[in-house]
Write an enzyme that holds these catalytic residues in place. Sequence first.
Site, PDB file in Angstrom:
ATOM      1  N   LYS A 177       0.871  -1.174   0.000  1.00 31.91           N
ATOM      2  CA  LYS A 177       0.000   0.000   0.000  1.00 31.91           C
ATOM      3  C   LYS A 177       0.911   1.229   0.000  1.00 31.91           C
ATOM      4  O   LYS A 177       1.880   1.280   0.771  1.00 31.91           O
ATOM      5  CB  LYS A 177      -0.881  -0.007   1.257  1.00 31.91           C
ATOM      6  CG  LYS A 177      -1.894  -1.141   1.294  1.00 31.91           C
ATOM      7  CD  LYS A 177      -3.055  -0.861   0.359  1.00 31.91           C
ATOM      8  CE  LYS A 177      -4.137  -1.929   0.494  1.00 31.91           C
ATOM      9  NZ  LYS A 177      -5.282  -1.652  -0.398  1.00 31.91           N
ATOM     10  N   LYS A 280     -13.208  -8.055  -7.323  1.00 27.18           N
ATOM     11  CA  LYS A 280     -13.796  -8.396  -6.026  1.00 27.18           C
ATOM     12  C   LYS A 280     -15.297  -8.547  -6.248  1.00 27.18           C
ATOM     13  O   LYS A 280     -15.943  -7.583  -6.657  1.00 27.18           O
ATOM     14  CB  LYS A 280     -13.545  -7.272  -5.019  1.00 27.18           C
ATOM     15  CG  LYS A 280     -12.081  -7.005  -4.728  1.00 27.18           C
ATOM     16  CD  LYS A 280     -11.900  -5.786  -3.843  1.00 27.18           C
ATOM     17  CE  LYS A 280     -10.428  -5.535  -3.558  1.00 27.18           C
ATOM     18  NZ  LYS A 280     -10.191  -4.233  -2.898  1.00 27.18           N
TER      19      LYS A 280
HETATM   20 MG    MG Z   1      -6.928  -2.042  -4.255  1.00 26.05          MG
END
Ligand code: MG
Length: 389
Positions: A177, A280
């Site tokens: 991240k 997702k």
């Molecule tokens: Mg992502």
Amino acid sequence: MIRLASIKLLEIRLPLVAAFQTSAGVVGERRILLLELADVDGAVTWAECVAQSLPNYSADTVDTCWLAISDWIAPVVLGRSFEKPQAVHKALAERIRGHRMAKAAVEMGVWSLVALQRELPLARLLAAESAHARQLGTGSGETVETGVALGIEASPGDLAAAALTAASAGYRRIRLKIDPDRDVQFVEAVRDALGPAAVLAVDANGSYVPKDPQHLRALEKLDTLGLSMIEQPYAHDDFARHAELQRTLSTPLCLDESITSTATLDEMLALGSGRVVNLKPGRVGGFTEAIAIHDQCAELAVPVWCGGMLESGIGRAYNVALASLPNFTLPGDLSPSARYWERDVVMEPWTMDSSGLVRVPLDRSGIGVGVDEGFVNDLTVREKKFGAR
Ligand code: MG
């Protein structure tokens, strides 16, 4: 034919192994919405809504999904006969705009019920409904490759240490991240620690601003670090700027938050906004749309991989089934239960072998894991049951 007799909604608070810092303070547990769905023939399954407490990934939250399922989704699906799970998707899409994570929780539960009805593992049912899988004739894979996402650490050295630990655990891809304050130095430290051959990616969660010259310079520098992808640098609705950036970088851009449907995938493909999709099922409203996106990407040789939303072992079961489809050619965020949870809500916690593979449960019908109902009961802070009238 499928007909739902009842939907039970439960909110649980599941303790995390490690507390994490959010804008709202330190969080030691995950609020999760679970569903128990029953059909009129008595088949029962569990499902999970992946929405989080706050609307900082998408507009959906635990509370908006509770409302959407209670007031709008349950009344559409309960007591009504549907030919197949795709018909549930259609009925919800026609009546309710947005609220994709809420719709997905119910729609995916219906897929599991149909798998139980047909005595099929969920992965096999999904493969049977994927045009690409049918074309290949390979069905679902028996294992799925697993990668890991590492959060932002205090220093580049701390992040490199965390990356080394993850690599030695067997994860096949390490994703970092990043944000504009913590990017190049952090990624360089990890690259140095892992070596040039390690599969390394970054995810910016939309935190870069297209017109900021400093941000652009950082992205150009990241382009030289041999990354497998740079995920979602810009805002979720900025397809044009992503396309502009992709033209200047050789690293593939991966879109996550941007891809909410086959229509947004078309937009990405038409403009050239990215070359990889993080798929997702919760973000796209469930398996019907997820399979369509998977198949369309396969046709155009766009690889997909399955991202995670900090699911419990129930949500993990749905993701593992989806990720067993053949165009999931990049490792997914399918970490074992022990990475996140002190104790998972499933009877058989998810595990990963030392080469980063998770087994797809193909020996049982439905989602393939049992739910520890006593434990779920202990964790429940509110519940509500809706029945067919
Ligand atoms: Mg992502």
